[in-house]
Structures are given as C-alpha cells and as structure tokens.
Scaffold this motif. Structure first.
Motif, PDB file in Angstrom:
ATOM      1  N   ILE A   1       0.832  -1.197   0.000  1.00 41.46           N
ATOM      2  CA  ILE A   1       0.000   0.000   0.000  1.00 41.46           C
ATOM      3  C   ILE A   1       0.864   1.243   0.000  1.00 41.46           C
ATOM      4  O   ILE A   1       0.587   2.227  -0.692  1.00 41.46           O
ATOM      5  CB  ILE A   1      -0.952  -0.027   1.210  1.00 41.46           C
ATOM      6  CG1 ILE A   1      -1.985  -1.162   1.047  1.00 41.46           C
ATOM      7  CG2 ILE A   1      -1.666   1.316   1.399  1.00 41.46           C
ATOM      8  CD1 ILE A   1      -2.820  -1.429   2.291  1.00 41.46           C
ATOM      9  N   ALA A   2       1.941   1.208   0.793  1.00 42.53           N
ATOM     10  CA  ALA A   2       2.834   2.371   0.851  1.00 42.53           C
ATOM     11  C   ALA A   2       3.502   2.608  -0.512  1.00 42.53           C
ATOM     12  O   ALA A   2       3.655   3.756  -0.955  1.00 42.53           O
ATOM     13  CB  ALA A   2       3.885   2.161   1.949  1.00 42.53           C
ATOM     14  N   ASP A   3       3.893   1.512  -1.131  1.00 45.50           N
ATOM     15  CA  ASP A   3       4.525   1.641  -2.462  1.00 45.50           C
ATOM     16  C   ASP A   3       3.552   2.257  -3.465  1.00 45.50           C
ATOM     17  O   ASP A   3       3.913   3.166  -4.242  1.00 45.50           O
ATOM     18  CB  ASP A   3       4.985   0.271  -2.925  1.00 45.50           C
ATOM     19  CG  ASP A   3       5.730   0.354  -4.250  1.00 45.50           C
ATOM     20  OD1 ASP A   3       6.468   1.343  -4.460  1.00 45.50           O
ATOM     21  OD2 ASP A   3       5.577  -0.570  -5.095  1.00 45.50           O
ATOM     22  N   LEU A   4       2.321   1.763  -3.440  1.00 44.61           N
ATOM     23  CA  LEU A   4       1.318   2.314  -4.357  1.00 44.61           C
ATOM     24  C   LEU A   4       1.034   3.774  -4.032  1.00 44.61           C
ATOM     25  O   LEU A   4       0.820   4.602  -4.940  1.00 44.61           O
ATOM     26  CB  LEU A   4       0.022   1.500  -4.288  1.00 44.61           C
ATOM     27  CG  LEU A   4       0.106   0.059  -4.823  1.00 44.61           C
ATOM     28  CD1 LEU A   4      -1.214  -0.679  -4.575  1.00 44.61           C
ATOM     29  CD2 LEU A   4       0.380   0.081  -6.333  1.00 44.61           C
ATOM     30  N   THR A   5       1.042   4.108  -2.727  1.00 48.81           N
ATOM     31  CA  THR A   5       0.796   5.504  -2.334  1.00 48.81           C
ATOM     32  C   THR A   5       1.903   6.407  -2.844  1.00 48.81           C
ATOM     33  O   THR A   5       1.662   7.509  -3.352  1.00 48.81           O
ATOM     34  CB  THR A   5       0.683   5.601  -0.809  1.00 48.81           C
ATOM     35  OG1 THR A   5      -0.336   4.713  -0.345  1.00 48.81           O
ATOM     36  CG2 THR A   5       0.355   7.030  -0.387  1.00 48.81           C
ATOM     37  N   SER A   6       3.148   5.952  -2.687  1.00 49.89           N
ATOM     38  CA  SER A   6       4.270   6.775  -3.176  1.00 49.89           C
ATOM     39  C   SER A   6       4.196   6.955  -4.694  1.00 49.89           C
ATOM     40  O   SER A   6       4.481   8.040  -5.218  1.00 49.89           O
ATOM     41  CB  SER A   6       5.602   6.125  -2.773  1.00 49.89           C
ATOM     42  OG  SER A   6       5.711   4.832  -3.372  1.00 49.89           O
ATOM     43  N   ARG A   7       3.845   5.894  -5.412  1.00 47.03           N
ATOM     44  CA  ARG A   7       3.720   5.996  -6.868  1.00 47.03           C
ATOM     45  C   ARG A   7       2.612   6.979  -7.245  1.00 47.03           C
ATOM     46  O   ARG A   7       2.729   7.768  -8.200  1.00 47.03           O
ATOM     47  CB  ARG A   7       3.427   4.621  -7.471  1.00 47.03           C
ATOM     48  CG  ARG A   7       4.604   3.665  -7.401  1.00 47.03           C
ATOM     49  CD  ARG A   7       4.240   2.290  -7.905  1.00 47.03           C
ATOM     50  NE  ARG A   7       3.797   2.360  -9.297  1.00 47.03           N
ATOM     51  CZ  ARG A   7       3.309   1.301  -9.964  1.00 47.03           C
ATOM     52  NH1 ARG A   7       3.194   0.128  -9.347  1.00 47.03           N
ATOM     53  NH2 ARG A   7       2.922   1.442 -11.202  1.00 47.03           N
ATOM     54  N   LEU A   8       1.503   6.953  -6.414  1.00 49.26           N
ATOM     55  CA  LEU A   8       0.402   7.874  -6.675  1.00 49.26           C
ATOM     56  C   LEU A   8       0.836   9.317  -6.448  1.00 49.26           C
ATOM     57  O   LEU A   8       0.493  10.217  -7.221  1.00 49.26           O
ATOM     58  CB  LEU A   8      -0.784   7.516  -5.793  1.00 49.26           C
ATOM     59  CG  LEU A   8      -2.032   8.393  -5.946  1.00 49.26           C
ATOM     60  CD1 LEU A   8      -2.577   8.292  -7.377  1.00 49.26           C
ATOM     61  CD2 LEU A   8      -3.099   7.984  -4.949  1.00 49.26           C
ATOM     62  N   GLU A   9       1.619   9.553  -5.389  1.00 47.72           N
ATOM     63  CA  GLU A   9       2.108  10.904  -5.121  1.00 47.72           C
ATOM     64  C   GLU A   9       3.032  11.374  -6.232  1.00 47.72           C
ATOM     65  O   GLU A   9       2.997  12.543  -6.626  1.00 47.72           O
ATOM     66  CB  GLU A   9       2.831  10.918  -3.759  1.00 47.72           C
ATOM     67  CG  GLU A   9       1.892  10.710  -2.591  1.00 47.72           C
ATOM     68  CD  GLU A   9       2.667  10.640  -1.266  1.00 47.72           C
ATOM     69  OE1 GLU A   9       3.916  10.642  -1.332  1.00 47.72           O
ATOM     70  OE2 GLU A   9       2.006  10.584  -0.229  1.00 47.72           O
ATOM     71  N   ALA A  10       3.900  10.458  -6.709  1.00 53.08           N
ATOM     72  CA  ALA A  10       4.801  10.846  -7.802  1.00 53.08           C
ATOM     73  C   ALA A  10       4.011  11.231  -9.057  1.00 53.08           C
ATOM     74  O   ALA A  10       4.340  12.206  -9.754  1.00 53.08           O
ATOM     75  CB  ALA A  10       5.771   9.697  -8.118  1.00 53.08           C
ATOM     76  N   LEU A  11       2.970  10.467  -9.310  1.00 52.27           N
ATOM     77  CA  LEU A  11       2.149  10.777 -10.482  1.00 52.27           C
ATOM     78  C   LEU A  11       1.426  12.109 -10.309  1.00 52.27           C
ATOM     79  O   LEU A  11       1.285  12.896 -11.264  1.00 52.27           O
ATOM     80  CB  LEU A  11       1.132   9.660 -10.748  1.00 52.27           C
ATOM     81  CG  LEU A  11       1.727   8.318 -11.223  1.00 52.27           C
ATOM     82  CD1 LEU A  11       0.635   7.251 -11.283  1.00 52.27           C
ATOM     83  CD2 LEU A  11       2.367   8.492 -12.601  1.00 52.27           C
ATOM     84  N   GLU A  12       0.953  12.398  -9.056  1.00 53.80           N
ATOM     85  CA  GLU A  12       0.293  13.668  -8.794  1.00 53.80           C
ATOM     86  C   GLU A  12       1.263  14.820  -8.977  1.00 53.80           C
ATOM     87  O   GLU A  12       0.929  15.860  -9.555  1.00 53.80           O
ATOM     88  CB  GLU A  12      -0.270  13.676  -7.360  1.00 53.80           C
ATOM     89  CG  GLU A  12      -1.459  12.759  -7.158  1.00 53.80           C
ATOM     90  CD  GLU A  12      -2.703  13.315  -7.838  1.00 53.80           C
ATOM     91  OE1 GLU A  12      -2.752  14.523  -8.155  1.00 53.80           O
ATOM     92  OE2 GLU A  12      -3.636  12.524  -8.087  1.00 53.80           O
ATOM     93  N   LYS A  13       2.499  14.603  -8.505  1.00 52.49           N
ATOM     94  CA  LYS A  13       3.516  15.642  -8.671  1.00 52.49           C
ATOM     95  C   LYS A  13       3.829  15.882 -10.145  1.00 52.49           C
ATOM     96  O   LYS A  13       3.935  17.022 -10.611  1.00 52.49           O
ATOM     97  CB  LYS A  13       4.777  15.220  -7.916  1.00 52.49           C
ATOM     98  CG  LYS A  13       5.867  16.283  -7.919  1.00 52.49           C
ATOM     99  CD  LYS A  13       7.064  15.805  -7.108  1.00 52.49           C
ATOM    100  CE  LYS A  13       8.149  16.866  -7.108  1.00 52.49           C
ATOM    101  NZ  LYS A  13       9.351  16.429  -6.332  1.00 52.49           N
TER     102      LYS A  13
END
Length: 931
Positions: free
Chosen positions: A379-391
């Motif tokens: 979940i943390a990995d997916l969250t970080s990937r989501l934040e990178a995509l948002e950025k």
C-alpha cells in the motif's frame, strides 16, 4: 481527385460493384410481365433444378452512390441504389436496393462523363442532353471504376445499335462484319480493379447508407413511388411462409460451382439478382426479392432443420449448411474472446484467494503479522507511486500554463507586427499618391481624387467582373457545345463510313450486273447474222445505247451508281476509244469487272496492303519489301518507291541532264525527226498525251532527246517513247523520268535490246517459246497444230513492257515488280496472261480466229490479283540462272543464223554482180554487130 470528403458530407455505405447473373435468367424475366403470370410462375420457379453454367455469366453493374439533389437554393446529397439496365442502356436509381420502383433513370447512350478535381474526391458528372447528374462515390477508385464501366457499357450499346439489320444483304454486310467488333485499345487510363470493400450479395443485403436526418434521403419529387416502395417493403417483410413453410425458396439460388472462383462469382451474382427481373416499366417481381432473403439468412436461419429436412435439392442443402457454418464460425470467434477475458478475471481471483488462504492458514500471529506488513508495504509503495504521479501531473499543468502564456505573448507580438505592417502600408499608399500627384500633368496637380471618381472606378471594376463571369459562362458553353458536336461528328463519321462501304458493295454489284448485260449484248452481236432484221436492229440500238451511256448523264439525273470514271489517277481512259465496236464493248466490260473486283477487295486486300505500306519507313532491300512490291504499290507511295529503285542503280551525275538539254538545243540529233513523228502516237488513250498541246508532250520530247545524246549507240528506238511516257506519269519530274529510262535500257534490259537489229529482243522471243512449251504444253501444242507464231503478239509486250497492252491498273503493278526485279517479271506476266486465257484459246480451232482472239485477249483479263497470283505462285520455279542460260544458247544460234544469212546475202550480191558484167558484155557485142 486529391481532395478528401467534405466535413459535412454523409459517408457512403458501399461503392459500385459488379455482380453476375445467368443470361438465361435475363431472358426469362423479360419486360411486360403481368401480375397473374408472376403468381402462377412462383411455384414453378421453386421446382427448377439449376444446372452448372459453362458459359461466362454476364456482369451487371450496381451499387450505392450519393446523388446531388437540388430543390431551389438547397443542395443536398442523397444516397441512391444505382443499377444499369443493359436492354435500354439506362442507369436506374432507387432509394434502397429493396425498392420495387425506380425513382428515375439516366440515359447513358446519349450521355457524356466528366470528373473535375475542384468538385472534391469521388464526385463525377453524367451529362445528358436534358440534365446534368452529379454523383459521388466513396473513393477515387470507386469513381474511376464507375466511369470506366459506364464508358464500356455505352461503347457496347452504341456498337450494337449501329449494326445493320439482320435481314440486310450478305453482300452488304460482309465488309461491315469486322467494324463493330473493333474495340478501342487505347488505354488512356489503366483498368481499375473492382472495389473489394463491399461486393456481391453483401452490397445489396447491407442497409442503405444513413443520412444526417431521417427525411433527408426521401425523394419529394416522387411521393407516389416512395409510398409504393414503402408499402411493398412493409408487406414483403410480413409475408407468410411459402408453400413449403419457408420465407424463400432455396431453389432460386445458383447451384454451387465446381471451383472456388465460380463459387465467389455465384455469391456476387446473388447480390444483384434483386434487379434481375426488372421489366421494361422498371418494376420487379416480388418472388425475386433476393435481398430480403439474404438478410433472413444472416439473421440466424430460423426454422432451418425443418426446412432442410423438406428440401429436395442436395446442392441447396449444402449451401444452407455452408451459411450456417459461417454463422457458427463467427459465434465461435466471439466466444473465444469472451473466454480470454474470463481467464484473466479468474487468474486475478485465484491470486487473491491464495493470499487470503495463506493468511487464514497461518499457525502463528507472527506469520499473520508478516503478511499484514507485506500488504502495508504494498500500500505504501502504491501511495508513493500515486504521489509521484500527482507531482508529475502538477508539473505538466505548470508547463501547460507557461506554454499558454507564451502563446498569448506570441499572439500579441503578431498583432503588434500586423499593426505596424498596416501602418507601413498606409504610409506607402500616402507616398504613392503624393508621387502620383507630383508626376501628373501640371494642370491636374491641384485636382484630388474625389469620392465620385472612386465610385466610377469601383463601378467599372464591377462591370469588368461581370464581363469575366460572362466570358467564363460562354467558355463553358462553348466547351460543352464542342463536346456535343464532336460526339455527333464521330457518330456521323462512323455512319458515313458504313454507308460508304455499303455503297461500294452496291456499286460492285451494279458493275457486275452491267458487265453481264454487256456480255449478253456481245453474245447477241456475234449471233446477229442469224437474227431477223428487226431483232438485229434492236441489238445494235442497245449496244449503241450502252456504249454512249456516260457518268455525266447519271449525275444529271441526281444519282450515280456507275463508279467507272472517265479517267484513272494517271489520266488513262478507263474505256479507250477503239474504232472496232466489239473492242469498245470488251473494254467497257473489262473496266466494269476491274472496278467491281477493286471495290470488293477494298476492305479485305487493299486496306491491309495500304496499312502495311504506311508502316514502311526507310526503304531497304528485303524479302518483305519484294513481296509488298509484287502485291502492288499504292498510288501515294509509288513515286517514292520508284525514285528509290532508280537511285539504287543509277548514280545521278550533277547537271548531266541539263548539259544534255543544252546540247540538244545547240545541235540537232539525227533521231529528232523520228522522235517528232512518234510523239503524237504516244499513249493516245491518256489525257496527258492525247493532244499536241498537252503539258507532258514537251517534257517527253526533252527526255527522249537527252537520252539520244546520252546513249549514242542506241540513240532512239521506237518504243522508248512509251517507256519514258509511263515514267513521266508516275515520277512527274522529267529528270527523274530520264534516269528511269536510263535504268530500264542500260540496267534492266540486256544489251542490244533496242539496237538497230533488235537481236536480243528476238532472242527473248525464242526463250519465251521454250518457257511456253514447258509451263503450258497443251497451249503450245495447240499453237503448233494451227501454226500460230506467238511472237507476232508478244514481241511488242517485251519491247515496251506491256504498255498499250494491259489496262493501267494492272500495267503499273507489272512495272512495280519489273523495276525492282528485272526482265524476269516480263516472262512471268507474259506466261500468266496465256495461262489466264488458256481454256478460252483451246476452244478455238481456227488459225484466223485464234489470231483475232490474240489481238484483244488481254482485254479479257478482269482480275489483276488472280493474274499476279498466277505469275508469282503458279509458275514457280522460275530461276534467273535458267533464263540467262537460255538467252546465251539462243543468242549463239541466232548469231549463227544471222552470220549464215549474211554469207548467203554476200554470195547473192557477188553472183548478181558477175551476172551483171556478163550481161553488159553481151549487150556491147550486139551493138557492134548492128554497126
């Protein structure tokens, strides 16, 4: 055709295509079929067992096109189903392929086609005398395909219409047999392949292309037709099952072909069968609505087992099963796609199930905690990937904002530049006006351009624009007019050619009839001594009337069926003026028969021969050229070929002919008197030499005088005047005629042929008798039996090469081969003349009658082609070596005979001299005794 479809244009469902049908069905579905016949024959059609056709089916032209409809100022594209009717050469159009009545038709026979680039891709026009139809196909390929097919159908129909009726005379139709079968092979555009996107059954079974609005495709000009078609389609879709419980009868379909190509053609054929049974009024039979049946087949084949069990034709069963197999194949493909999707969903579910099972089966909390931690890490990995995509998304939005601002700055800069440019233009205009004022006349410097002047200039510009539009309209009209006149001229030219050929056949028949009539008169003339006086007088009157009838009399009556003109191309009289009435009759019969043969062979022999001569470029010796020359040189090529032949053997010395003319003027030649005596007797049956004031007489005199100085050994001999005259008629230039005479006397003829003794001419007569004995032994035995000396007839033939013996049409063909091959041709044609008349001569059993017949028997030669075939084919072999050997042998014999004759003559003179001296002594002694 490089432009694409406009944004507002409605797409097309199908382009033009060819579908095939059996020609036998075409005839069975003829015009004017009544409704009761349609119902009575519907049951019979189901029972017909179709046999495989071995003939190539006739291709039909049909397909969907957009038609430009104009209603006042509104122009809209409407989809129409077009079908070509071969019987009338009309292009019928319907709203859909299922309609029973056409909305209208286009007459293709009188139409022209146009395709303009500026109209857009796929747009073409069909121009008829009454209207212009604008159509649009789906692509450039479809457009070219339609245009080529329509051109081909128009060509075939016009050719069929231009043929003469079947009941016409065979004589008239013979030369026209090959004309209508000629196809224009000039490929201005390469053949376009049939569009493969929608063909055959699919073209008619698919729904009509959809328009932007529901009512746009309906024809408001034909409401009653639209109502009829709509009612028929509604009633046709709700019809009860047929006699066998089927919606349609499978027996109406074509039997399955033996090979795949025929199978494809059969499928294509079924697509246009909806129009196959259209009668003359444009209606089609309900029992032949193939499209509705095809749609039923594509819908899943309801009631198929029962129908298949009742069907009696095994080939129909096979076709139904094949259709079912195609449907099942499509279903299998869709099921395979569904199975793939289910497999992916199943794998995801199994993966989730395995993780849940591991969590539940864990024995200790430690293992369960580890699984939870693993999930948390995911979940943390997916969250970080989501934040990178948002950025990354925010960065892209910022870049987009920057770019938008940059574009706005560029637009402002462009606007500023445009304003600057506009200001510069105003400054330039002001400076230009100032310069114009400074350069203008001093009296007009104070004048300024007023509003009234500008208005007048503007008004003049508008008038000029109107003139330009008028000229454009005029140009279009003239182009259209030129196009129509060209078409009419082409049609008239073809009809004129056909009528000329027909007239030639009638003229040939007329010549034959007139010649037969003259032959009958000649037979009656021979039998006149045994006829009563009244009958004899009637025959004489008929002969006089036949001889005095002239072409001018027929022209005065307003028609002319007698094609024999007074003179031919070279000025020879077609019917010479003989003193003997029988000869006049024979000459006219011969002229009529020759003209008849020429007219009959014009298309079969003369035209191909002229085409072969037209294809001959630079002349060079060859077997093909020899064969062409033997067949005869056309009038338009004869002068060129003769000049070439003479130039090959005679080197034209520069100014040699002019020197001879100057010499003949300064010094009188001994032969000058004989030449002057022979000039009036040269070719008296030719208008160019018949009068002392004729323009060729002075030329002939100069040619003969120049030759007499050129060859002093011969000087002049009787007969050279005729050779030079023929050369003048063909070559026209007197210097060319002089060298032609030199070529004949010094190159073609043996030495001493025209000497004082004519020794070689006498040798040729003996050689000819030998050949006559070998080639025609029966005829020579006949001559020997009645002691006929043929050299009395043939000597002049050899001396002047048949001049004044053969008619000009045959004479010039003999001269063509003679100038190219030499004296062997004279022997060939002399033998051929005797063989041509051999049977007639053998029937005569009196020496006087034989001599009389031989005087005019060359006038009995009617067919020059037959004579040529005898000379060059029937008399073979004829080697030149044998001719030379015979000449040498007979020359030795003749010289020995002449030597012996000279010895006898010398002995006789000596004896006479001695006897004269003795007689003188006796006279003197007698005088002395008297004294």
């Amino acid at each position: 055709m490089k432009k694409g479809l406009g944004s507002g244009a409605c797409p097309l469902a199908a382009s033009g295509n060819l579908v095939q049908s059996n020609p036998d069905n075409n005839s069975s579905n003829g015009a004017s079929v009544k409704e009761k016949d349609m119902h009575s024959s519907s049951g019979e059609l189901e029972n017909v067992q179709l046999k495989p056709s071995r003939e190539t089916p006739r291709k039909k032209l049909c397909g969907y096109l957009n038609k430009l409809g104009i209603k006042g100022p509104i122009k809209t594209w409407k989809s129409r189903w077009f079908f070509y009717d071969e019987s009338k050469c009309h292009l019928l159009y319907y709203r859909t392929a299922q309609d029973i009545n056409p909305l209208g038709s286009i007459d293709i026979a009188s139409a022209s086609f146009d395709c303009k680039v500026e109209n857009g891709e796929g747009v073409f026009e069909i121009r008829t005398p009454s209207r212009v139809f604008t159509l649009k196909a789906i692509s450039k390929q479809a457009t070219m395909y339609w245009l080529q097919q329509l051109q081909m159908r128009r060509w075939e129909f016009c050719n069929a219409q231009s043929r003469f009726p079947v009941g016409s005379s065979q004589l008239v139709n013979e030369p026209l047999a090959g004309r209508t079968s000629v196809v224009d092979n000039e490929d201005f555009l390469p053949p376009v392949k049939t569009p493969t996107e929608v063909v055959g059954l699919k073209a008619a079974s698919l729904p009509a292309p959809q328009t932007c609005t529901a009512l746009q495709n309906i024809s408001l000009k034909h409401p009653w037709t639209e109502i009829q078609n709509t009612v028929y389609n509604i009633c046709g879709s709700k019809q009860p099952l047929g006699n066998n419980g089927n919606i349609f009868s499978f027996s109406e379909f074509q039997e399955r072909p033996e090979n795949p190509d025929e199978e494809q053609e059969a499928k294509v054929e079924a697509g246009c069968a909806v129009k196959e049974g259209i009668p003359e009024d444009g209606r089609m039979e309900p029992r032949l609505n193939w499209v509705r049946k095809a749609r039923w087949m594509n819908s899943g084949f309801p009631g198929l087992p029962e129908e298949l069990s009742r069907e009696r034709n095994p080939m129909d069963k096979v076709s139904v099963l094949q259709q079912q197999m195609l449907t099942l194949t499509e279903e299998v493909k869709s099921q395979k796609e569904l199975v793939k999707l289910l497999h992916k969903a199943l794998e995801a579910a199994q993966q989730e199930k395995r993780v849940s099972s591991m969590y539940l089966t864990a024995a200790e909390d430690k293992d369960r905690l580890e699984l939870v931690r693993h999930k948390v890490r995911q979940i943390a990995d997916l969250t970080s990937r989501l934040e990178a995509l948002e950025k990354e998304k925010k960065e892209l939005e910022q870049m987009l904002t920057l770019r938008d601002s940059h574009i706005q700055e560029l637009k402002e800069h462009v606007q500023l530049l445009m304003e600057k440019n506009h200001a510069k233009q105003e400054v330039i205009m002001a400076l230009t006006e100032q310069m114009a004022r400074e350069l203008s006349d001093p009296l007009q410097e104070a004048n300024t351009v007023t509003a009234e002047t500008l208005y007048k200039q503007q008004e003049e510009i508008e008038h000029l624009k109107d003139d330009i539009d008028a000229y454009k309209t005029q140009n279009q009209f003239l182009n259209s007019e030129i196009h129509q006149v060209t078409r009419l001229w082409t049609s008239v030219a073809e009809n004129e050619k056909a009528l000329l050929m027909k007239c030639a056949c009638l003229q040939a028949r007329n010549c034959q009839m007139e010649s037969k009539y003259l032959m009958v008169l000649r037979k009656l003339q021979e039998a006149m001594p045994g006829l009563p006086s009244s009958h004899a007088e009637l025959v004489r009157n008929l002969i006089q009337e036949a001889l005095q009838w002239d072409v001018k009399e027929g022209a005065e009556e307003g028609f002319n069926l007698n094609p024999v003109s007074e003179y031919d191309e070279y000025g020879f009289m077609t019917v010479p003026e003989y003193e003997v009435e029988d000869w006049k009759l024979l000459a006219k019969i011969q002229a009529l028969e020759i003209k008849s043969n020429n007219l009959r062979s014009q298309e079969v022999v003369e035209k191909p021969l002229r085409d072969r001569w037209n294809s001959v470029g630079e002349l060079s010796p060859s077997a093909e050229l020899k064969s062409l020359i033997r067949s005869g040189i056309p009038v338009e090529h004869r002068q060129r070929v003769w000049r070439w032949i003479v130039s090959r053997h005679c080197s034209h010395l520069p100014d040699h002919y002019q020197q001879l003319l100057r010499q003949s003027k300064s010094t009188e030649h001994p032969a000058c008197r004989q030449i002057e005596l022979d000039l009036p007797r040269t070719l008296t049956n030719n208008k160019h030499f018949s009068s002392p004031t004729s323009q060729l007489i002075p030329k002939l005199r100069r040619v003969l005088l120049a030759f007499s100085w050129h060859n002093p050994a011969i000087g002049y001999c009787q007969g050279l005047n005729r050779l030079a005259a023929v050369a003048l008629l063909v070559l026209e230039d007197e210097e060319s005629a002089f060298w032609c005479l030199v070529h004949i006397v010094e190159n073609l003829m043996p030495a001493d042929y025209y000497s004082d003794t004519l020794i070689t001419s006498q040798v040729d007569q003996r050689v000819f008798k030998d050949f006559l004995s070998e080639k025609l032994p029966r005829l020579m035995a006949h001559f020997e039996q009645y002691r006929i000396d043929v050299s009395l007839i043939t000597f002049n033939w050899f001396l002047v090469v048949f001049v004044d013996s053969l008619v000009s049409d045959i004479l010039l063909r003999v001269w063509d081969a003679f100038l190219y091959e030499g004296t062997k041709v004279i022997f060939r044609y002399a033998l051929a003349i005797f063989k041509y008349n051999e049977e007639e001569i053998l029937r005569i059993h009196d020496s006087v009658e034989i001599y009389q017949y031989l005087r005019f028997f060359t006038r009995m030669i009617m067919d020059g082609r037959k004579l040529m075939n005898i000379a060059f084919n029937d008399l073979n072999p004829f080697p030149m070596k044998l001719l030379r050997n015979r000449r040498s042998m007979h020359r030795e014999e003749l010289e020995a005979e002449l030597c012996e004759l000279e010895q006898i003559k010398a002995a006789y003179v000596k004896e006479r001299a001695e006897q004269g001296a003795q007689d003188l002594k006796e006279v003197v002694s007698e005088e002395e005794e008297e004294i």
